[in-house]
Design a protein around this motif. Structure first.
Motif, PDB file in Angstrom:
ATOM      1  N   TRP A 137      -4.580   2.863   1.540  1.00  0.00           N
ATOM      2  CA  TRP A 137      -5.168   1.704   2.199  1.00  0.00           C
ATOM      3  C   TRP A 137      -4.080   0.670   2.492  1.00  0.00           C
ATOM      4  O   TRP A 137      -4.096   0.019   3.536  1.00  0.00           O
ATOM      5  N   ARG A 140      -2.259   1.559   5.525  1.00  0.00           N
ATOM      6  CA  ARG A 140      -3.017   1.227   6.730  1.00  0.00           C
ATOM      7  C   ARG A 140      -2.847  -0.256   7.074  1.00  0.00           C
ATOM      8  O   ARG A 140      -2.683  -0.631   8.237  1.00  0.00           O
ATOM      9  N   SER A 143       0.509  -0.954   8.637  1.00  0.00           N
ATOM     10  CA  SER A 143       0.575  -0.607  10.059  1.00  0.00           C
ATOM     11  C   SER A 143      -0.067  -1.671  10.941  1.00  0.00           C
ATOM     12  O   SER A 143       0.163  -1.696  12.153  1.00  0.00           O
ATOM     13  N   ALA A 351     -10.206   0.663   8.245  1.00  0.00           N
ATOM     14  CA  ALA A 351      -9.862  -0.037   9.491  1.00  0.00           C
ATOM     15  C   ALA A 351     -10.831  -1.183   9.752  1.00  0.00           C
ATOM     16  O   ALA A 351     -10.424  -2.265  10.198  1.00  0.00           O
TER      17      ALA A 351
END
Length: 762
Positions: A137, A140, A143, A351
């Motif tokens: 996580w 993510r 990013s 997300a």
């Protein structure tokens, strides 16, 4: 718009001081009540925090690796806990002692969106925090332009026991609060590192967000509640009691109550005193959400989570905490629900959590041509969406629709009066023989929603199962003995239609030590039909305000539940020897036999032995359905009711409001709240309509939804020879002991059942 009744289960008020006076201003909350709520939570649920935070003495960068355009750095943090009283017990690693100074040391990983030898491209970076087992996580988040801090407060790596040991004479914090304490110490490092700490960018309080899943979701919410430097939090399926208050998540919800097994480790052992009636807790999990106000907080949940996180309980917790958010004039989007399909694990969308953090921190894309298509509103997160009756307001229902016709007089037939209250006459129906998809019939795949969503247990050596549909396309599962074949495989079986309680997340599948009744009964020689009632589990989105948006004032949820039972009995009768030959049972996919018919896959049913059985809400539905349908041979109801005509306002049960608003079952009942003696009928009349058929009423004396003496008096008014009452001195539950009571009653009262359980003690 005013909130609906949050006192229906006596959940502790947030905007009342301990002395009972109202909290009327933001200042009164900030200066006094907030601390009272924090103290109540620590004293009665979480355990207490250390009186002061330890000093971060060292932050040593032990490793730094550039990977592409990012940097991974490990730091060993050493905290001085010497102000904690010494203890003679040997401390666990990583607690160490040197030179007479007690210290706790642990490592964290910091991920930054630039190379290790580069300079941060911005003055301050938003900081994303999560636990060691959610490192992906963190990647993510990296990013998406966040710096990510991964800290050891999870099952895979945990510094919490070290702090518990260091402070065990001054703090009683349970494991989950101790893990939140580790998160705060990691944040100390990010915001106030020791002089000379290498490679650390600048971070700012308020631009810190945290998330975690399940027990890590619990600690993430506690971290945000007790550390105001956190600006935004997403609890991913946190569950009971933090996002799902125990008051709305215990036995009659097929949820996780105080006696679920975590008392004494995660929480204080004393919480078990509230197992019978969690509504008596001085402060429940809704208080945690209130402590986060006015900062950004989202609860992410799954519709069919049967591991302790109930959408209904989450929504009721959010509803309660929203009072504080409004008082503090928080942004309208600061408190949010993020719903997803599926079970406890899987379908969780990190997300979307980052979308929420971007929104909270002002980083979201504002280009209207590119909206978040999955969000419930545009702009995203502008509307708080309730899937369950938590969003139902009876006053809004009353004001939106024309007044109903007057109820039939007391002299009218019972069926007429029941039909008026349940609104049974509005919807056309037809007989359904049930069906299954061709590809499932031929391939054996089980791809029905109840299976896909994860709450139908796998086939076992005790029972076979077959997903099917019946009635108005209701998904169900049939269970029967493991060694029994289809229609030609032996004599006719008795059939039981099983009706579940207020289990919004799990439907007919139980949780945490409760019995899986369909499998248990199938193993005893019954064909059992089980399904999610409308508004629950795989049908969650068909309930709540959605139901009344579709039907207006023309129908009720309880009425549709009774209609579904009628359709279930239709299906069962189509499995009898006579039913298999009738025209109405040769419809749909059974008509042309293009692929194997459902009737060929399921055992023969004995038409003289069709039983309804239910627990809590399911027992209520079963009594109504049995009273109206003479095809039902017998009925068993566990913790099913309290008399309506004496269920007064202010009762611990919640009064009639529990039925007409809290669960949105019978809106017309709301017209009788102040005069319950005028309710068109009561359960004694339903019981008399069931007579002389066999009936089992299991009425525990500590049922939180009932007044035991009034239940007994009502049953005495309706008693007949084959009515059996059991009134154990227990709280409501549906475990192995209750299943044994049910099986024993079936053996004795429903003729022709071959007994298999011989050692039952009633």
């Amino acid at each position: 718009m005013a909130l609906h009744c949050l006192s229906c289960f006596s959940v502790a008020p947030l905007l009342r001081f301990d002395n009972g006076s109202a909290v009327a201003t933001p200042t009164a909350w900030a200066q006094t009540r907030r601390d009272q709520v924090a103290q109540l939570l620590q004293r009665h649920l979480l355990g207490t925090l250390p009186p002061r935070a330890p000093t971060l003495r060292l932050a040593t960068r032990t490793n730094a690796t550039t990977s592409g355009s990012s940097c991974s750095s490990f730091y060993e943090l050493t905290f001085d806990t010497s102000d904690a009283p010494s203890t003679r017990a040997a401390p666990p690693a990583p607690l160490v002692t040197s030179n007479g100074s007690s210290t706790v040391a642990f490592s964290v990983e910091l991920l930054t969106p630039y190379a290790c030898d580069a300079i941060s491209p911005t003055a301050t970076l938003p900081l994303f925090m999560t636990q060691w087992n959610h490192r992906e996580w963190a990647l993510r988040a990296l990013s998406r332009g966040y710096a990510s801090l991964v800290y050891p407060a999870a099952d895979t790596r945990d510094a919490a026991p070290a702090f518990q040991c260091a402070y065990r004479q001054t703090a009683s914090m349970g494991l989950i609060l101790a893990r939140a304490y580790v998160a705060s110490r990691a944040l100390d490092f990010a915001l106030s590192p020791p002089n000379g700490t290498a490679g650390l960018p600048s971070f700012a309080a308020g631009r810190v967000c945290v998330t975690g899943h399940s027990r890590n979701g619990k600690q993430s919410l506690l971290f945000a509640a007790f550390d105001e430097r956190v600006g935004a939090v997403v609890g991913s399926s946190p569950g009971a009691p933090i996002s799902s208050p125990y008051a709305y998540s215990s036995h009659n919800f097929y949820g996780e109550g105080p006696d679920a097994g975590t008392a004494g480790t995660w929480w204080l052992s004393s919480i078990t005193q509230y197992s019978d009636d969690p509504g008596r807790m001085p402060m429940d999990g809704h208080g945690v959400l209130a402590l986060i106000a006015p900062r950004y907080c989202a609860i992410a949940d799954a519709w069919t989570d049967f591991e302790g996180d109930s959408t209904f309980a989450d929504e009721m917790g959010v509803l309660a905490a929203s009072e504080v958010y409004r008082l503090l004039k928080a942004p309208s989007t600061a408190l949010q629900l993020l719903h997803r399909p599926g079970g406890h694990h899987g379908f969780d969308s990190v997300a979307s959590y980052l979308d929420w953090f971007d929104h909270a921190l002002g980083r979201a894309c504002s280009e209207p041509a590119f909206p978040l298509a999955y969000a419930d509103s545009e702009p995203a997160f502008q509307r708080l969406v309730y899937l369950t009756p938590a969003g139902f307001k009876w006053a809004a229902w009353r004001d939106a629709f024309a007044a109903p016709p007057p109820p039939p007089p007391p002299s009218a037939p019972l069926e007429e009066r029941v039909s008026w209250l349940l609104q049974l006459d509005a919807t056309p129906t037809a007989v359904s023989a049930g069906g299954i998809y061709a590809e499932e019939s031929l391939s054996g795949r089980l791809s029905w929603p109840s299976v896909m969503l994860g709450h139908v247990p796998a086939e076992t050596s005790r029972a076979q199962r077959q997903p099917l549909s019946f009635g108005d396309y209701v998904t169900a599962t049939a269970y029967w003995p493991a060694r029994r074949g289809g229609a030609g495989g032996g004599g006719a079986l008795p059939a039981v239609v099983w009706l579940h309680p207020y289990s919004y997340a799990s439907g007919f599948s139980p949780s945490y030590g409760m019995a899986h009744v369909p499998t248990d009964l199938a193993a005893e020689g019954y064909l059992v039909l089980a399904y999610d009632q409308v508004g629950f589990a795989s049908r969650l989105r068909d309930g709540g305000t959605t139901f009344y948006a579709r039907h207006g004032a023309k129908a009720s949820l309880l009425g549709h539940m009774v209609r579904d039972v009628r359709s279930a009995v239709d299906l069962v009768h189509c499995l009898t020897a006579a039913g298999r030959t009738t025209a109405q049972c040769r419809t749909g996919e059974a008509a042309l036999r293009a692929y194997p018919a459902l009737a060929d896959k399921l055992p023969l049913v004995d038409a003289s032995r069709v039983i309804l059985a239910g627990y809590s809400l399911g027992g209520n539905v079963a009594l109504h359905a049995a009273a109206l349908d003479p095809r039902v041979s017998a009925v068993a109801a566990f913790a099913a009711f309290t008399p309506m005509r004496t269920d007064l306002v202010g009762r611990p049960t919640g009064g009639l409001r529990r039925l007409f608003e809290t669960h949105a079952l019978l809106p017309r009942l709301g017209f009788f709240e102040r005069e319950p003696h005028r309710v068109p009928y009561d359960f004694d009349e339903l019981l008399r309509a069931i007579a002389p058929r066999p009936a089992l009423l299991h009425t525990p004396t500590r049922d939180r939804d009932a007044n035991a003496s009034e239940v007994d008096a009502l049953i005495d008014r309706a008693r007949w020879a084959r009515l059996v009452q059991h009134a154990p001195p227990t709280a409501t539950r549906m475990g192995s002991a209750e299943v044994k009571v049910l099986v024993r009653w079936l053996e004795e009262e429903v003729a022709g059942v071959t007994p298999r359980v011989r050692d039952v003690r009633l």
